[in-house]
Enzyme design. Structure first.
Site, PDB file in Angstrom:
ATOM      1  N   HIS A 221       3.332  10.820   2.130  1.00 41.06           N
ATOM      2  CA  HIS A 221       4.472  11.090   3.000  1.00 41.06           C
ATOM      3  C   HIS A 221       5.731  10.428   2.441  1.00 41.06           C
ATOM      4  O   HIS A 221       5.719   9.245   2.094  1.00 41.06           O
ATOM      5  CB  HIS A 221       4.179  10.554   4.401  1.00 41.06           C
TER       6      HIS A 221
ATOM      7  N   CYS B 217       8.453  16.735   4.396  1.00 43.53           N
ATOM      8  CA  CYS B 217       9.037  15.389   4.413  1.00 43.53           C
ATOM      9  C   CYS B 217       9.875  15.130   3.171  1.00 43.53           C
ATOM     10  O   CYS B 217      10.909  14.466   3.232  1.00 43.53           O
ATOM     11  CB  CYS B 217       7.941  14.343   4.545  1.00 43.53           C
TER      12      CYS B 217
ATOM     13  N   ASN C  21      12.313   7.818   9.152  1.00 42.79           N
ATOM     14  CA  ASN C  21      11.249   8.807   9.096  1.00 42.79           C
ATOM     15  C   ASN C  21      11.793  10.160   9.541  1.00 42.79           C
ATOM     16  O   ASN C  21      12.932  10.271   9.995  1.00 42.79           O
ATOM     17  CB  ASN C  21      10.079   8.370   9.981  1.00 42.79           C
TER      18      ASN C  21
END
Length: 465
Positions: A384, A90, A406
């Site tokens: 994250h 991520c 995202n």
């Protein structure tokens, strides 16, 4: 709540002989516990419901399930949503989202999608070298030393921070996605990571043995080079061979080719799309209420390359962090940010709010720790990274809600994005990368002061995945 207080009073009232002498649960203590937790008819119905259903479905706060307001008063340009698949990259996806938005703003029309597989290859090789060199540096320490165990416990991993994007891109450059597409093992990293980690641990023991037998300098360097050649081969097989030269033509926002194809190396392409060194162009800030604010901290060994930069940050109150974020978003800049994303997250709606779920009422208790207490007890921490893209402001200029891009695919949540209330943002947001031009003088002076060195075992210093 009354039931919980009664239980606490009961526990305090238990005599010393109710426990075993070493603090274990005695028969008498167990009977007292079972007497207090004898279930009523209503509670047995609740047991049956919880046993047959997902906890989140039962704890969902119906009063908070109204339709989402998706309007944002300050919003950056939309761009294609990425998907990290079954990997912990991520940090790289978020960092590259920032870079491609900056490129679009600088060129006023051109778009680019970077190859995550390319930079991931070099990330894994550099982390392997960091581990092996760390083993050499600590060879005189016993195997159960905390620092030695740090290297052997997680020889290599997917996670990271924006500092890794900066160090790796400056050293190895960037390539477009077309020049090095994803492989099965770059999308699904667990098996390859397991095998490379096992090999690195084996090599680490060999290097320790050589050092303890008096081998030094050149001998250890040669051995490490041979070991890294094997790791390189494993990465070739699983991720692919990084291109040294490629041709590419940029496209505009409509997908139309602009200009002729040119030949690039990864470093010349980096110069074309980034145009400046990343290191020195930004600072990282964090909200850690356990530590003094307006102080700078540096996390030792928390870097992607042995010769790179440790993760360094200024600890700030959320008010300061929010004002910098708002200023950057108003200028059209997307920002690398990271969160404890699993807390109070409605995955179906792509909506994070502290009132999404009422777990306390479901279990007849409360979950009352504050942010500092959650961090200290490993109950919460940054897990994250996502790309901060929008904020909705009230008439006084204060944030009401935020939006991030995202990297879980375009079909997840709000067309690949996540909306979060400001009250959730303040509780579960931790890190923000801020371009220098949006950093107030007071904060920059704090960042430029001598940092306090902290250790990577701290609960807040886990890598973003």
């Amino acid at each position: 709540m009354k039931k919980e207080l009664l239980m606490m009073t009961l526990c305090m009232a238990l005599s010393a002989h109710a426990q075993t002498k070493d603090g274990g649960i005695s028969d008498k203590m167990l009977k007292e516990i079972q007497k207090e937790t004898n279930l009523s008819g209503t509670e047995r119905a609740l047991v049956n419901a919880i046993a047959a259903n997902a906890i989140d479905n039962l704890a969902q706060n119906h009063q908070n399930a109204k339709a989402l307001n998706t309007h944002f008063s300050v919003e950056t340009k939309s761009q294609s949503i990425t998907d990290q698949q079954q990997s912990g990259r991520c940090w790289m996806f978020s960092g590259m989202n920032v870079l491609r938005n900056d490129f679009n703003l600088r060129t006023d029309s051109l778009t680019v999608e970077f190859s995550q597989a390319y930079l991931f290859f070099w990330d894994q090789l550099e982390k392997a070298n960091l581990m092996l060199q760390g083993v050499i540096d600590t060879a005189e320490k016993p195997i159960d030393d905390q620092r030695v165990q740090f290297f052997f416990h997680s020889p290599i991993g997917d996670g990271g921070t924006f500092c890794g994007v900066a160090d790796l891109a400056e050293k190895y450059g960037l390539v477009p996605k077309e020049a090095m597409p994803e492989s099965f093992s770059s999308d699904n990293t667990s098996k390859a990571r397991q095998l490379v980690s096992s090999k690195l641990r084996e090599y680490g023991l060999q290097l320790r043995d050589m050092a303890q037998k008096g081998k030094k300098g050149v001998s250890l360097d040669k051995a490490k080079t041979r070991m890294l050649a094997q790791i390189y081969r494993m990465l070739q097989y699983t991720i692919g061979e990084p291109p040294q030269v490629f041709t590419y033509a940029f496209r505009n926002e409509k997908g139309e080719t602009v200009g002729d194809e040119k030949e690039y190396t990864p470093l010349s392409f980096y110069q074309e799309v980034v145009g400046q060194p990343l290191n020195g162009s930004f600072i990282m800030v964090m909200n850690d209420p356990r530590r003094e604010y307006y102080k700078t901290y540096e996390v030792d060994f928390d870097r992607h390359t042995y010769d790179g930069h440790n993760w360094k940050y200024v600890n700030l109150p959320m008010d300061d962090i929010e004002q910098m974020a708002i200023s950057a978003l108003k200028a059209g800049r997307k920002l690398y940010s990271s969160y404890d994303v699993g807390k109070m997250l409605d995955r179906k709606r792509g909506y994070a709010d502290t009132e999404n779920y009422d777990y306390g009422s479901l279990f007849g208790t409360s979950f009352a720790m504050n942010k500092a207490e959650r961090i200290s007890t490993f109950d919460s921490g940054s897990t994250h990274a996502m790309t901060l893209t929008a904020v909705d402001l009230d008439k006084k200029g204060n944030a009401k809600k935020w939006k991030v891009e995202n990297s879980w695919g375009a079909t997840w949540g709000q067309k690949g994005c996540l909306i979060m209330t400001d009250r959730w943002f303040r509780e579960y947001m931790f890190r923000l990368v801020v371009p220098n031009e949006f950093v107030p003088k007071k904060v920059m002076q704090a960042y430029q002061s001598a940092p306090v060195m902290v250790m990577p075992e701290d609960p807040l210093f886990q890598m973003d995945e």
